[in-house]
Design an enzyme around this catalytic site. Structure first.
Site, mmCIF file in Angstrom:
data_model
loop_
_atom_site.group_PDB
_atom_site.id
_atom_site.type_symbol
_atom_site.label_atom_id
_atom_site.label_comp_id
_atom_site.label_asym_id
_atom_site.label_seq_id
_atom_site.Cartn_x
_atom_site.Cartn_y
_atom_site.Cartn_z
ATOM 1 N N HIS A 82 3.362 5.330 -7.264
ATOM 2 C CA HIS A 82 2.170 5.944 -6.665
ATOM 3 C C HIS A 82 2.476 7.241 -5.920
ATOM 4 C CE1 HIS A 82 -1.205 3.340 -7.329
ATOM 5 N NE2 HIS A 82 -0.690 2.287 -6.723
ATOM 6 N N MET A 98 0.841 -1.201 0.000
ATOM 7 C CA MET A 98 0.000 0.000 0.000
ATOM 8 C C MET A 98 0.872 1.245 0.000
ATOM 9 S SD MET A 98 -2.859 1.558 0.067
ATOM 10 C CE MET A 98 -2.966 3.340 0.133
ATOM 11 N N GLU A 99 0.471 2.256 -0.821
ATOM 12 C CA GLU A 99 1.341 3.392 -1.117
ATOM 13 C C GLU A 99 1.230 4.584 -0.179
ATOM 14 O OE1 GLU A 99 -2.407 4.104 -3.768
ATOM 15 O OE2 GLU A 99 -1.295 2.378 -3.047
ATOM 16 N N GLU A 116 4.692 0.773 -5.826
ATOM 17 C CA GLU A 116 4.327 1.679 -4.713
ATOM 18 C C GLU A 116 5.033 3.025 -4.829
ATOM 19 O OE1 GLU A 116 1.759 0.706 -3.262
ATOM 20 O OE2 GLU A 116 1.990 -1.331 -4.001
ATOM 21 N N GLU A 157 -3.936 3.013 -10.392
ATOM 22 C CA GLU A 157 -3.448 1.631 -10.437
ATOM 23 C C GLU A 157 -2.921 1.207 -11.804
ATOM 24 O OE1 GLU A 157 -2.687 0.384 -7.887
ATOM 25 O OE2 GLU A 157 -3.983 1.202 -6.341
#
Length: 888
Positions: free
Chosen positions: A307, A269-270, A304, A326
């Site tokens: 992002h 998760m970024e 990640e 994404e």
């Protein structure tokens, strides 16, 4: 009303959180500075599962007598609360909303949740970490939990003396409060969306390095795995430096932490400045991690970090455009890793990404890239193959079409223009086409007015191009085009239609499913006489191209840079099949892989007979490149699995690929793609019972056990060796024991997959139960266990029955719409291929109608099953005859 009104806008959150890792709850307070855009007496925001003990409001004057209590009204179905004030809040005013609240650390993988790990000496330790995307920040603090409400954050965390606290920004000071409690204050964040806020309280160890532009990059892991953090550090520094150059924008925070969390549902998760990862996505253990594991870690870090610009700096306005985050990050994995680690040959894996997208997109149950999503379940389901993989593939097509430079400068323009703001689909196309608003124009920016832009945009192959109109055909309608090509003399005629699997042109519904579909397709082609790639933009249903001379063959979609399927009418396929048989190196390895893929896809849509596509695959006997070999093997193995249940034939794969199998060494030498082929081929050979391979693997397993597992096995064949070992009761028990003490996530994964290959149903059931208990096998790995057991011919009914029996518990653990639930549904039904099984699946979905009706994935599963049934009805005889004829 699900969305929040925009009458009140948050500007700054001051958040104080105090988790207690013994009682597993937390107390907290938030002070939100808000701007009132329209006079009102109520503030509506999100809150889920929080016990609010006090809410007050004060005007900006800050005089304490201006602090007034607010009435709190909760509406759980919408996860919202209304704070009602006795006075009207005036338009143009600034106010401070103060809320005190408490909650339990959440049990699953969302919100502020607890995670545990076991140290080398067997002690269980607890940590608390956050995961907010897409709609779970509201489980940790009351907030305006929609991407468009960007604000600054000042975070303060209280912790014990044995722990550290991490958040998005660096720590500026620590205050000792007495009683062994410390308070860490973090710097004010940049403007960002709620889903990117993060904080962690743990006892991890880290390793750090400063990038060339002064960013401190650190990798955190549980203390016993500290030695597995070094590869990630090297990769993160390289990739971060690459992105600063590529996007021509400095990374805006002073630090970037990458943290391996023991319990984590997705891959990573970024969160801005504090990216979180599943351990297997970040840690690399030289003893047990294979070449594929290294590639995976590098790609996830590349994703990640991309992002941090795409998603964090510029965020989509709403979740319907999540692909802007994404699809881009998935595509940038390839661009960045190709530039920083060329030896990983990552371009070859982009083909697999596009094959996955086509697999989903050629079903009627697909969806447009940009689709409506309102409630949390629908929003979670948007994080799928279409957003990630199709998103990446259409960006790749656009980049190869416009050229690298134009694409890159358009991206930079987009990121600069929308920094710290939110963007929509069309903002991206306008930036790439270089259109501009009046204000840009008057400020002397170099750009075109929109009417000029489409004319000037690109003189592409001598044609004008309206980029937005073109890209809307790829993002606003679902599906993928089939380009039908026929060559007569030097004229090539083209027509396009929607490519559908499992629904044939002879089916009554076919015509209605074609209605209204049209794409602007940037075609590329090569011919027997061409030195250069030909280009043609197909914007109509049919068209033609005049070649300079007659040619003996033509192949469209050069190197598979485009997102479309091609069917050759007339003698088109014959000439390509002959070319491959005669001189396959006349085409690039990507073109060969693309032809194998297209031929077998066209069988499913009734355009090509199975024996023709099998004829094409015969050339693989001479193939030396790994990528087409893996592609061809994949199809042949899939067919083998279908007919294996029906006891039709001897093992044709072994006859066909004996030379390839015998050539493999049981080592770790060679390029990444050599090593990936080795893992696949030797794994398959043992699975199919090829005596020389099984004997070798068995011997390696025995030696490994006798050395008390101190013998170093080549990492590429570890899983194969374990799988052969797991077939005996003693081997299986030994591996399960080893699983429990291993400190390597990569090794645990390999052991787990080996354990699920057992032919003993009792053992498979035991694994499913262990996954459900969540102690020996972590809950995060349960969907993988279910999926792997269902891939085992002995286990597929077992896995399906298990899912039916435990459905409500599974939904509770993973949330409806989540990746794990989708994986479980698709995984357990993908092996079915009979009408009885179809009825059985439909009945089950009907029995959980309240949930299944909210999910898109149930339609995907049913359509997949219908496709399998039709495929067998149409092709089983052909397959049997072809094998008898060709394998004597």
């Amino acid at each position: 009303m699900l969305r929040l009104p925009d009458t009140i806008i948050p500007a700054h959150y001051h958040l104080l959180v105090h988790p207690n890792l013994t009682t597993l709850n937390f107390s907290a307070s938030v002070r939100i500075e808000v701007d009132v855009k329209q006079s009102t007496d109520s503030i509506i925001l999100h809150s889920k599962g929080l016990l609010i003990t006090k809410a007050t409001i004060e005007a900006e004057t800050g005089a304490s007598e201006s602090r007034k209590p607010l009435q709190v009204l909760e509406y759980p179905p919408h996860e919202q609360i209304a704070l009602v004030s006795s006075d009207v809040l005036l338009s143009g005013g600034k106010y401070f909303v103060c809320i005190d609240y408490a909650a339990n650390l959440s049990d699953g993988f969302y919100g502020f949740y607890k995670s545990t790990y076991r140290s080398k000496d067997g002690e269980t330790r607890v940590l608390a970490s956050t995961h907010f995307e897409p709609t779970s920040a509201r489980m940790a603090f009351p907030c305006f939990d929609e991407p468009v409400f960007k604000a600054n954050y000042s975070v303060v965390i209280r912790r014990g003396d044995k722990q550290i606290a991490l958040s998005n920004m660096p720590k500026v000071k620590t205050v000792e409060l007495g009683g062994g409690i410390f308070e860490d204050h973090f710097d004010v964040s940049v403007r960002m969306s709620t889903y990117l806020v993060a904080f962690i309280v743990c006892d991890f160890k880290s390793v750090s390095q400063i990038t060339s532009t002064g960013i401190e990059v650190s990798i955190y892991a549980v203390p016993d795995k500290w030695d597995q953090t070094h590869y990630a550090l090297e990769a993160a520094v390289k990739l971060l430096e690459f992105y600063e150059q590529y996007f021509n924008i400095y990374y805006p925070l002073p630090k970037q932490d990458l943290v391996a969390i023991p319990d984590f549902q997705s891959g990573a998760m970024e969160n801005w400045g504090l990216t979180t990862y599943r351990e297997t996505s970040l840690l690399f253990d030289a003893e047990t991690s294979s070449a594929s594991d290294k590639l995976w870690v590098t790609m996830v870090i590349g994703h990640e970090l991309a992002h941090q610009w795409f998603g964090n700096l510029v965020t989509m306005q709403w979740w319907n455009d999540i692909w802007l985050n994404e699809g881009f990050a998935r595509y940038m994995e390839f661009v960045s890793v190709d530039a920083t680690y060329p030896e990983l040959q990552v371009g070859d894996y982009l083909l697999d990404t596009c094959f996955a997208a086509i697999g989903r997109d050629s079903m009627n149950s697909s969806r447009p890239i940009s689709s409506a999503a309102e409630n949390p379940t629908q929003i979670k389901e948007m994080f799928d193959t279409v957003s990630y993989d199709k998103g990446a593939c259409i960006l790749h097509m656009l980049r190869s079409f416009l050229t690298e430079d134009i694409f890159q400068s358009g991206i930079v323009r987009y990121l600069k223009k929308f920094s710290y703001r939110n963007a929509k689909n069309e903002d991206l196309w306008n930036s790439i086409a270089n259109t501009c608003s009046e204000e840009d124009f008057t400020s002397g920016e170099f750009c075109y007015s929109s009417s000029q832009a489409s004319k000037n945009a690109y003189q592409y192959a001598g044609e004008h191009l309206d980029l937005k109109a073109m890209m809307n055909t790829w993002t606003l309608q679902k599906g993928i085009p089939l380009i039908i090509v026929e060559r007569r003399g030097s004229t090539v005629t083209l027509r396009q239609e929607r490519f559908l699997k499992a629904i044939l042109p002879s089916d009554p519904v076919w015509a209605s499913l074609q209605q209204g579909y049209l794409w602007h397709v940037p075609l590329t082609y090569i011919t027997s006489n061409s030195k250069n790639i030909g280009r043609h933009l197909l914007e109509t249903q049919s068209d033609s191209i005049e070649l300079e001379e007659e040619v003996s063959w033509v192949k469209f979609n050069a190197d598979m840079n485009g997102y479309y399927v091609v069917h050759y009418e007339g003698d088109g396929w014959d000439s390509l099949i002959n070319l491959l048989e005669r001189n396959h190196t006349a085409l690039s390895h990507k073109d060969r892989t693309n032809l194998i893929h297209n031929a077998f896809q066209l069988v499913s849509s009734g355009r090509l007979t199975l024996d023709r596509s099998l004829d094409l695959s015969r050339y693989l006997r001479h193939e030396t490149h790994n990528i087409p070999l893996l592609q061809g093997l994949g199809y042949l193995e899939a067919f083998y699995r279908m007919i294996e249940k029906r006891n039709i034939t001897d093992n044709y794969i072994l006859q066909y690929f004996k030379a390839v199998i015998d050539k493999q060494t049981w080592s770790d030498e060679g390029s990444v793609s050599d090593r990936r082929l080795r893992s696949e081929v030797l794994g398959l050979a043992c699975d199919l019972g090829y005596p020389p391979s099984v004997k070798k693997a068995h011997q390696l397993f025995v030696d490994w056990v006798e050395s008390n597992s101190t013998l170093s096995l080549p990492t590429d064949v570890i899983e194969t060796v374990y799988s052969v070992g797991a077939q005996s009761a003693e081997g299986w028990a030994y591996l399960l024991e080893k699983y429990q003490v291993s400190m390597s996530g990569a090794e645990k994964n390999k052991i787990l997959r080996a354990l699920t290959s057992s032919k003993d149903t009792g053992k498979l059931l035991r694994l499913l139960e262990l996954g459900m208990e969540g102690d020996v096998i972590r809950t995060q790995d349960l969907s993988t266990v279910i999926y792997s057991v269902s891939r085992n011919p002995i286990g597929h009914f077992l896995a399906w029955d298990f899912v039916k029996k435990h459905w409500s518990e599974l939904v509770e653990k993973f949330h409806l719409g989540s990746f794990c639930i989708r994986n479980i549904i698709i995984g357990t039904t993908a092996q079915f291929s009979s009408k009885e099984e179809l009825e059985e699946v439909k009945m089950f979905f009907e029995s959980i109608r309240e949930q299944s009706s909210q999910l898109r994935v149930t339609q995907v599963a049913i359509e997949n099953l219908e496709k399998n049934i039709k495929w067998l009805e149409r092709n089983l005889e052909t397959l049997r005859d072809w094998l008898l004829k060709n394998l004597q």
